[in-house]
Design an enzyme around this catalytic site. Structure first.
Site, PDB file in Angstrom:
ATOM      1  N   THR A  77       0.801  -1.209  -0.131  1.00 14.76           N
ATOM      2  CA  THR A  77       0.159  -0.104   0.108  1.00 14.76           C
ATOM      3  C   THR A  77       0.934   1.398   0.049  1.00 14.76           C
ATOM      4  O   THR A  77       2.025   1.131   0.411  1.00 14.76           O
ATOM      5  CB  THR A  77      -0.810   0.132   1.133  1.00 14.76           C
ATOM      6  N   ASP A  78       0.299   2.310  -0.478  1.00 12.69           N
ATOM      7  CA  ASP A  78       0.985   3.731  -0.671  1.00 12.69           C
ATOM      8  C   ASP A  78       1.072   4.327   0.663  1.00 12.69           C
ATOM      9  O   ASP A  78       0.429   4.114   1.810  1.00 12.69           O
ATOM     10  CB  ASP A  78       0.494   4.355  -1.730  1.00 12.69           C
ATOM     11  N   LYS A  79       1.603   5.609   0.670  1.00 13.55           N
ATOM     12  CA  LYS A  79       1.747   6.469   1.833  1.00 13.55           C
ATOM     13  C   LYS A  79       0.380   6.732   2.278  1.00 13.55           C
ATOM     14  O   LYS A  79      -0.442   7.329   1.493  1.00 13.55           O
ATOM     15  CB  LYS A  79       2.748   7.744   1.354  1.00 13.55           C
TER      16      LYS A  79
END
Length: 344
Positions: free
Chosen positions: A143-145
């Protein structure tokens, strides 16, 4: 007097300059050494490469020995690896809230990440068994930031509290006792009566016994020798138990038998005395006589004792089977829901 004072100050300044010059040279050498270390560092690489590094560990024999351990680099922290520990493949289901993380995956110069925090926690718990590659680490996704997750899953090999009986390692260690050795590190010292601690072992075998239950399997250790020291058998078996539990390696027997390397007995607990049996004593040209009546009486007595112990064992077995534990909250809820569904 003034000239003499000036000469003294000049000499002091020259000495101070020389000292500073030497210090600068030392710092330059130290800087070069650190540059070489930094050039070999893999902490920032994406691949989890492993490098071997000697780690000093204390063995049973009390002396320090070097064992090669592997240190893996998981984004900014080092992981000490104990390779001989039992392990198993596990899947971990993870929930995290991503507001304070720079995504899930560990990347260079992006701390903290969920992945790096997971490995830090596993390191603190002493569960890691190697680098990510050696642990067969995998993740379902990344998952991204700022992104959160309620069902992320990772899998890897971790240390396990399921300990296998290292019978092969125990037998390997047991074979090292065969022959004539100095057993002062495998006995209770009796300096007042014993000066020679050399004894000869002719056979040392570990085999399955013909009795077992649903909970345990019995094994027998048979030792034959010309003579034994005080508590020698219990000490030898105690060390074998440590080897079977993975707490020591078979080579510890070599270290303890080498009195030049280990001149003093280390501290360890002896094996319990209850299972120990002095099976027989053999003599050349000596035959022991026993009348048939005495033999029959002894057999009947031993049968009665055997049946009494079997009865006690059956009682304890029944007690174990009757033990019940209260259902967990989840089990009670599931049972109520099942009843509700059946009634509808």
């Amino acid at each position: 007097m003034a000239a003499a004072g000036s000469d003294g100050e000049a000499a002091a300044l020259v000495a101070e300059v020389d000292a500073l010059r030497l210090r600068v040279q030392e710092l330059e050498r130290e800087n070069k050494r650190l540059d070489k270390i930094a050039s070999r560092c893999t902490c920032g690489s994406k691949d989890d490469s492993a490098s071997t590094s000697p780690v000093v560990s204390a063995s049973l024999c009390g002396s320090n020995q070097e064992s090669k351990n592997i240190k893996s680099h998981c984004k900014g922290h080092q992981v000490g690896v104990v390779s001989h520990c039992p392990k198993r493949l596990v899947a971990l289901k993870i929930m995290y809230f991503g507001q304070r993380f720079y995504g899930f995956a560990s990347e260079a110069h992006t701390e903290p990440t969920v992945e790096s925090e997971i490995f830090k926690a596993l390191e603190r718990a002493k569960l890691l068994v190697g680098s990510r590659k050696e642990s067969c680490y995998s993740r379902c996704g990344r998952t991204d930031k700022g992104v959160s997750a309620t069902g992320q899953v990772i899998s890897l090999f971790l240390r396990s509290n399921i300990k296998d009986a290292g019978l092969e390692e125990m037998q390997k260690a047991a074979s090292k006792f065969i022959g004539e050795h100095d057993y002062r590190n495998f006995c209770k010292m009796d300096a007042a009566n014993v000066s020679n601690y050399r004894r000869h072992i002719t056979d040392f075998n570990i085999s399955a016994y013909d009795q077992r239950s649903n909970y345990d399997e019995l094994w027998a250790i048979t030792i034959k020798g010309s003579a034994f020291l005080w508590h020698q058998v219990r000490c030898m078996v105690a060390v074998l138990f440590l080897i079977g539990q993975g707490l020591e390696s078979p080579c510890v027997v070599d270290s303890l038998l080498d009195i030049t390397k280990t001149p003093r007995k280390p501290q360890y607990n002896m094996a319990p005395e209850i299972p120990l049996i002095l099976r027989s004593c053999l003599f050349d040209e000596v035959n022991f006589l026993c009348s048939s009546e005495a033999r029959i009486a002894l057999i009947e007595h031993l049968k009665d004792e055997y049946h009494q112990y079997m009865l006690q064992a059956a009682i304890f077995h029944e007690a174990l089977s009757c033990l019940s534990f209260p259902a967990s909250y989840e089990e009670r809820v599931a049972k109520i829901r099942t009843k509700s569904a059946d009634s509808v």
